[in-house]
Enzyme design. Structure first.
Site, PDB file in Angstrom:
ATOM      1  N   LYS A 176      62.293  47.011 -20.676  1.00  0.00           N
ATOM      2  CA  LYS A 176      62.153  47.322 -19.255  1.00  0.00           C
ATOM      3  C   LYS A 176      62.981  46.328 -18.454  1.00  0.00           C
ATOM      4  O   LYS A 176      62.568  45.194 -18.209  1.00  0.00           O
ATOM      5  CB  LYS A 176      60.693  47.262 -18.797  1.00  0.00           C
ATOM      6  CG  LYS A 176      60.521  47.850 -17.375  1.00  0.00           C
ATOM      7  CD  LYS A 176      59.303  47.355 -16.666  1.00  0.00           C
ATOM      8  CE  LYS A 176      59.500  46.021 -16.010  1.00  0.00           C
ATOM      9  NZ  LYS A 176      60.449  46.046 -14.864  1.00  0.00           N
ATOM     10  N   GLU A 250      58.276  33.279 -21.744  1.00  0.00           N
ATOM     11  CA  GLU A 250      59.227  32.261 -21.293  1.00  0.00           C
ATOM     12  C   GLU A 250      59.168  32.288 -19.779  1.00  0.00           C
ATOM     13  O   GLU A 250      59.586  33.258 -19.144  1.00  0.00           O
ATOM     14  CB  GLU A 250      60.633  32.566 -21.828  1.00  0.00           C
ATOM     15  CG  GLU A 250      61.587  31.382 -21.695  1.00  0.00           C
ATOM     16  CD  GLU A 250      62.288  31.351 -20.362  1.00  0.00           C
ATOM     17  OE1 GLU A 250      61.921  30.477 -19.520  1.00  0.00           O
ATOM     18  OE2 GLU A 250      63.186  32.164 -20.134  1.00  0.00           O
ATOM     19  N   CYS A 284      65.814  29.314 -14.630  1.00  0.00           N
ATOM     20  CA  CYS A 284      64.576  28.592 -14.927  1.00  0.00           C
ATOM     21  C   CYS A 284      64.852  27.219 -15.513  1.00  0.00           C
ATOM     22  O   CYS A 284      63.996  26.330 -15.452  1.00  0.00           O
ATOM     23  CB  CYS A 284      63.704  29.412 -15.882  1.00  0.00           C
ATOM     24  SG  CYS A 284      64.525  29.890 -17.413  1.00  0.00           S
ATOM     25  N   GLU A 382      58.717  25.948  -8.215  1.00  0.00           N
ATOM     26  CA  GLU A 382      60.031  26.484  -8.564  1.00  0.00           C
ATOM     27  C   GLU A 382      60.588  27.264  -7.378  1.00  0.00           C
ATOM     28  O   GLU A 382      60.022  28.273  -6.965  1.00  0.00           O
ATOM     29  CB  GLU A 382      59.926  27.384  -9.795  1.00  0.00           C
ATOM     30  CG  GLU A 382      61.270  27.830 -10.324  1.00  0.00           C
ATOM     31  CD  GLU A 382      61.151  28.604 -11.631  1.00  0.00           C
ATOM     32  OE1 GLU A 382      62.007  28.412 -12.508  1.00  0.00           O
ATOM     33  OE2 GLU A 382      60.202  29.402 -11.765  1.00  0.00           O
TER      34      GLU A 382
END
Length: 477
Positions: A176, A250, A284, A382
């Site tokens: 996806k 992750e 990331c 983040e």
């Protein structure tokens, strides 16, 4: 404009169940550059059924590792020939600077295919061990149908961290893609067809969050492999936990670059620019906390500020561009919101701020904050944009403490003239990937994080293990 009206399911292009579409908008021009079907739960059911059929009754899981490795090698050869097309496509759909797309967005997925093709040629499915009463056979078998749910920032990289080892293991896959970046997945589907992989081994359905959750929850899925936000990862983990379904996550990062007093700043800034600002800061692994000793704080701040100011901001298709637009307007607003938060918290803007570089396109001024303490939100959360925080430390022990004082533990770096001493620092920082005077992700080495940065590892031999079940067979006579 790139227009697709089918989904890739069961080795064929099929008509979607619904009529809604996803528009892919250029972050640079804000114009529609592509359109694909918006997958529905019924489309996901069909994709899972195709993957289930291919796994339960098809040839793929029943091939040897060497035979699957040969097929992956064919796909790698085709991918190599289309690298330039893939790099340009990712730049068009999500705004990654073309130099970064050519350096990483396309070549790194290829390196994963090449690694697993080579690794699988000699991989042993079974090994023999002595037992108390007779030999024991330890056998490695594929986990089953894999749901691979991936984000938009490095779409092929994160897709291939799942697809390549899952293919070698003998799994079948439903991918996806994120709704912001579905176009590269269609190019991958074309390569899969050309490589002659059996029908249903890889199925691709672009869709939004609700349909993605339908896929994750599907009883026909044996494992979920996810890359994305920590919040979404927690939701996926809870669903998989309820179903006792395998999963790997992750997730986010807030990595610290420790600049030691002996670092050659002039020599370090080129590599640190890549490590901290790659992909417009939408990575990331980005080194967004720059830790500098009080002895050299002003000098490091000046060097970082000069490094950021040297980056050309503009059209991501221009080879001279270092920083392009963010992927979407909501991302632009999110990053600008964090710049406001930093200012409200008392941090000082050394460069950048809230003045947008262009009236059109989802650009944010690359920003460096000084006077940051590690308890500020801009140091803990983040941001996912070109925003760096320069944080002072007292001594090396304090630098390690600050680096480890984070909810995350994905990556980190240390910058020093003494690489051996840098290794000593690396061993003290609790992250899954670390660099001494560099930041590298290697196809043959595990990648993943501590703490809220995820569960499990991808890449390398360890990445293959995540797609295998272990069976012990004892025997008498």
């Amino acid at each position: 404009m790139r227009q697709h009206d089918k989904l890739f399911i069961g080795g064929d292009w099929v008509t979607p169940a619904g009529t809604r579409t996803i528009e892919v908008v250029s972050p640079h021009t804000e114009e529609v550059v592509g359109r694909v079907p918006d997958g529905t739960p019924a489309d996901m059911d069909r994709a899972v059924a195709a993957a289930r059929e291919a796994f339960d009754h098809g040839p793929w899981p029943r091939l040897t590792f060497a035979e699957r490795a040969e097929a992956i090698g064919r796909l790698a050869e085709i991918y190599a020939a289309r690298q330039a097309d893939m790099a340009a496509l990712i730049t068009e759909e999500m705004g990654s600077p073309i130099t970064f797309s050519q350096l990483a967005q396309a070549p790194q997925p290829l390196s994963m295919l090449q690694f697993y093709a080579e690794y699988g040629r000699t991989f042993e499915q079974e090994d023999q061990r002595p037992g108390l009463f007779g030999p024991i056979t330890v056998r490695r078998e594929p986990v089953g149908v894999v749901a691979a749910v991936v984000p938009w920032n490095v779409p092929q990289f994160v897709s291939m961290t799942k697809i390549a080892p899952a293919l070698l293991a003998g799994c079948t896959i439903v991918l996806k893609p994120a709704p912001e970046t579905p176009l590269d997945a269609y190019l991958l589907a074309e390569m899969v067809l050309e490589a002659g992989l059996p029908p249903g081994v890889l199925n691709i359905v672009p869709a939004g969050r609700e349909t993605g959750e339908h896929l994750v929850s599907h009883p026909g899925v044996d494992k979920v492999a996810f890359t994305g936000s920590t919040a979404a990862g927690r939701r996926i983990a809870s669903i998989c936990g309820e179903q006792l379904k395998r999963y790997s996550l992750e997730l986010g990062g807030k990595s610290a670059a420790i600049v030691l007093d002996d670092a050659d700043l002039a020599a370090s800034m080129g590599m640190l620019a890549i490590a901290s600002l790659m992909n417009n800061g939408q990575a990331c692994v980005a080194q967004t906390r720059i830790l500098a000793s009080r002895n050299r704080y002003d000098e490091v701040l000046d060097a970082v500020t000069a490094m950021v100011s040297s980056q050309q901001v503009g059209d991501p298709a221009d080879a001279a561009t270092g920083i392009g637009p963010l992927v979407a307007k909501r991302q632009q607003e999110r990053v600008e919101g964090y710049i406001r938060i930093g200012m409200d918290e008392g941090a000082k803007v050394a460069i950048g701020g809230l003045d947008r570089p262009y009236d059109r396109g989802w650009y944010v001024a690359p920003t460096v904050f000084s006077g940051v303490t590690n308890d500020m939100r801009i140091a803990r959360e983040e941001i996912f944009g070109p925003v760096l925080a320069v944080i002072p430390y007292e001594d090396e022990a304090d630098a390690v403490r600050i680096a480890n004082d984070s909810d995350y533990g994905l990556c980190g770096t240390v910058w020093t003239a003494d690489a051996e001493h840098g290794m000593d620092i690396a061993r003290q920082v609790r992250t899954g990937t670390y660099g001494v005077n560099c930041l590298m992700l290697e196809a043959n080495a595990p990648f993943g994080g501590y703490k809220a940065s995820g569960v499990g590892r991808e890449l390398g031999p360890e990445g293959l293990n995540g797609y295998l079940e272990l069976k012990s067979i004892s025997r008498l006579g």
